[in-house]
Write a protein that holds these residues in place. Sequence first.
Motif, PDB file in Angstrom:
ATOM      1  N   ASN A   1     -50.195 -22.527   2.289  1.00  0.00           N
ATOM      2  CA  ASN A   1     -50.531 -24.276   1.643  1.00  0.00           C
ATOM      3  C   ASN A   1     -50.705 -23.763   0.067  1.00  0.00           C
ATOM      4  O   ASN A   1     -52.148 -24.049  -0.147  1.00  0.00           O
ATOM      5  N   PRO A   2     -49.362 -24.212  -0.829  1.00  0.00           N
ATOM      6  CA  PRO A   2     -49.358 -24.148  -2.259  1.00  0.00           C
ATOM      7  C   PRO A   2     -50.799 -25.002  -2.817  1.00  0.00           C
ATOM      8  O   PRO A   2     -51.258 -24.538  -3.807  1.00  0.00           O
ATOM      9  N   TYR A   3     -51.123 -25.944  -2.337  1.00  0.00           N
ATOM     10  CA  TYR A   3     -51.878 -26.646  -2.758  1.00  0.00           C
ATOM     11  C   TYR A   3     -53.481 -26.313  -2.963  1.00  0.00           C
ATOM     12  O   TYR A   3     -54.617 -26.563  -3.863  1.00  0.00           O
ATOM     13  N   ALA A   4     -54.027 -25.588  -1.512  1.00  0.00           N
ATOM     14  CA  ALA A   4     -54.998 -25.239  -1.006  1.00  0.00           C
ATOM     15  C   ALA A   4     -55.298 -23.788  -2.255  1.00  0.00           C
ATOM     16  O   ALA A   4     -56.507 -24.143  -2.716  1.00  0.00           O
ATOM     17  N   VAL A   5     -54.600 -23.368  -2.127  1.00  0.00           N
ATOM     18  CA  VAL A   5     -54.187 -21.876  -3.000  1.00  0.00           C
ATOM     19  C   VAL A   5     -54.534 -22.352  -4.675  1.00  0.00           C
ATOM     20  O   VAL A   5     -55.306 -21.891  -4.921  1.00  0.00           O
TER      21      VAL A   5
END
Length: 48
Positions: free
Chosen positions: A30-34
């Motif tokens: 998940n790019p948003y979490a990263v």
Amino acid sequence: MPRGVKKGLNTKKFDSCVEKVKRKSGKKVNPYAVCNASMSGKTRRKRK
């Protein structure tokens, strides 16, 4: 405020981070979490 951005983060930097993560990892993470974790300073890895 764009999707998934924590309050107080720079939106331009966050957007570029999301794009980089999407390009490098595909659909594995998940790019948003990263990006939220890396930009807010709450990562587990300690930098020297």
